[in-house]
Design a protein around this motif. Structure first.
Motif, mmCIF file in Angstrom:
data_model
loop_
_atom_site.group_PDB
_atom_site.id
_atom_site.type_symbol
_atom_site.label_atom_id
_atom_site.label_comp_id
_atom_site.label_asym_id
_atom_site.label_seq_id
_atom_site.Cartn_x
_atom_site.Cartn_y
_atom_site.Cartn_z
ATOM 1 N N LYS A 45 0.831 -1.209 0.000
ATOM 2 C CA LYS A 45 0.000 0.000 0.000
ATOM 3 C C LYS A 45 0.868 1.264 0.000
ATOM 4 O O LYS A 45 0.580 2.220 -0.721
ATOM 5 N N SER A 46 1.930 1.260 0.788
ATOM 6 C CA SER A 46 2.808 2.428 0.847
ATOM 7 C C SER A 46 3.472 2.679 -0.502
ATOM 8 O O SER A 46 3.561 3.822 -0.962
ATOM 9 N N ALA A 47 3.938 1.599 -1.125
ATOM 10 C CA ALA A 47 4.601 1.742 -2.425
ATOM 11 C C ALA A 47 3.619 2.187 -3.501
ATOM 12 O O ALA A 47 3.938 3.031 -4.348
ATOM 13 N N MET A 48 2.411 1.636 -3.476
ATOM 14 C CA MET A 48 1.398 2.034 -4.444
ATOM 15 C C MET A 48 1.067 3.517 -4.281
ATOM 16 O O MET A 48 0.970 4.267 -5.276
ATOM 17 N N ALA A 49 0.888 3.949 -3.047
ATOM 18 C CA ALA A 49 0.586 5.359 -2.794
ATOM 19 C C ALA A 49 1.718 6.252 -3.289
ATOM 20 O O ALA A 49 1.474 7.328 -3.859
ATOM 21 N N GLY A 50 2.959 5.812 -3.102
ATOM 22 C CA GLY A 50 4.097 6.589 -3.563
ATOM 23 C C GLY A 50 4.102 6.773 -5.069
ATOM 24 O O GLY A 50 4.351 7.873 -5.584
ATOM 25 N N ARG A 51 3.807 5.681 -5.793
ATOM 26 C CA ARG A 51 3.762 5.780 -7.266
ATOM 27 C C ARG A 51 2.651 6.736 -7.715
ATOM 28 O O ARG A 51 2.840 7.550 -8.619
ATOM 29 N N LEU A 52 1.489 6.624 -7.073
ATOM 30 C CA LEU A 52 0.356 7.469 -7.462
ATOM 31 C C LEU A 52 0.598 8.935 -7.098
ATOM 32 O O LEU A 52 0.252 9.843 -7.865
ATOM 33 N N LEU A 53 1.201 9.189 -5.929
ATOM 34 C CA LEU A 53 1.540 10.561 -5.550
ATOM 35 C C LEU A 53 2.492 11.179 -6.572
ATOM 36 O O LEU A 53 2.304 12.325 -6.997
ATOM 37 N N LEU A 54 3.491 10.417 -6.956
ATOM 38 C CA LEU A 54 4.492 10.928 -7.878
ATOM 39 C C LEU A 54 3.904 11.217 -9.254
ATOM 40 O O LEU A 54 4.151 12.270 -9.854
ATOM 41 N N ARG A 55 3.089 10.300 -9.746
ATOM 42 C CA ARG A 55 2.478 10.509 -11.054
ATOM 43 C C ARG A 55 1.477 11.671 -11.014
ATOM 44 O O ARG A 55 1.376 12.446 -11.984
#
Length: 298
Positions: A45-55
């Motif tokens: 979940k943390s990694a997914m959120a990081g990718r979405l925040l960045l994009r």
């Protein structure tokens, strides 16, 4: 110069099947595969959120369509934008961005025309040792002055909060300069103000000494909640305009906590839906409860 401070609370996020599968469709395939390899759901979940925040940041602030964003990783694992970006004037300076996740949050800090590093830490008791023993193990990570500040903070919980505050400051600086684990943490010493951190307020009074006091670096500190504090390191301006306003005089930027709908507000799918991806995540999410039930039954 622009500033972005976003946070997403992963700890309380319990994605539905449709939400998780849609999120997976909106990131690059190799990142989706990488996230799928995590053992624990909280890390996924943390990694997914990081990718979405960045994009979301690249799409909304840099003006690159979601489908055209191409993110790569440096040899040290730091994400960077592979999509070419044209900088037309000094008023359109290049962006720097950084991510961090720990505890219940994933955070993104981005700054235009300055190096940026961010680190978030949750104040929590050490898992397998007492606070004094934990501090003894970490002795070499701080200077004598920093240890004096940490150990004079009050109760054990207050000392831990001071410890993690200093740790976040050091990590934010290391991440801003991109040096990694080889940097001697005792070279850099922080002098935070006596004023305590509070929610909804950003402090910028902390001073850093790197062999001597560094006046060109600014450090923003804030609390997302009572247990999570964030440090943002801002380096010297890349291409300052004539007679720029000192960064300490610019209005501080507070973190905005985004909802999931806000996180994916600009998203568009890049790949087809993969139902097995949900099945894998669901098993990881349910594993702690199965272990708890097994322990209770025995």
């Amino acid at each position: 110069m622009g500033s972005v401070r976003w946070a997403f609370r992963c700890g309380s996020w319990t994605p539905s099947r449709s939400d998780w599968l849609f999120a997976a469709r909106c990131i690059q395939r190799e990142e989706k595969d990488r996230i799928g390899q995590f053992v624990f759901a909280k890390d996924a979940k943390s990694a997914m959120a990081g990718r979405l925040l960045l994009r979301r940041f690249v799409c909304e602030k840099m003006g690159i369509p979601w489908s055209e964003i191409r993110l790569e990783r440096s040899p040290r694992g730091k994400p960077y934008l592979a999509t070419p970006v044209k900088v037309s004037s000094e008023s359109d300076l290049a962006w720097s961005f950084n991510l961090s996740h720990q505890g219940d949050y994933t955070v993104l800090a981005a700054e235009q025309g300055r190096q940026v590093g961010v680190d978030i830490m949750k104040t929590a008791m050490p898992g397998s040792s007492s606070v004094p023993e934990f501090f003894r193990i970490m002795t070499r990570q701080f200077t004598a002055h920093e240890w004096s500040t940490i150990q004079s903070a009050g109760s054990e919980h207050q000392q831990l909060a001071a410890f993690y505050r200093h740790w976040a400051l050091k990590e934010s600086f290391i991440k801003a300069i991109g040096t990694g684990l080889g940097f001697n943490l005792q070279r850099v010493e922080f002098h935070p103000p006596s004023e305590p951190l509070t929610q909804d307020q950003v402090l910028r009074q902390t001073k850093m000494h790197l062999d001597e006091e560094e006046e060109d670096w600014v450090f923003e500190e804030s609390l997302l909640d009572a247990d999570h504090h964030v440090a943002v390191a801002l380096g010297p301006a890349d291409n300052p305009c004539p007679a720029p306003r000192p960064p300490s005089l610019l209005p501080p930027t507070t973190f905005t906590v985004l909802s999931f709908s806000e996180l994916i507000g600009s998203a568009s799918p890049l790949t087809d839906e993969d139902p097995a991806y949900w099945d894998s995540f669901k098993m990881k999410a349910e594993a702690p409860q199965r272990q708890k039930d097994t322990h209770t039954s025995t």
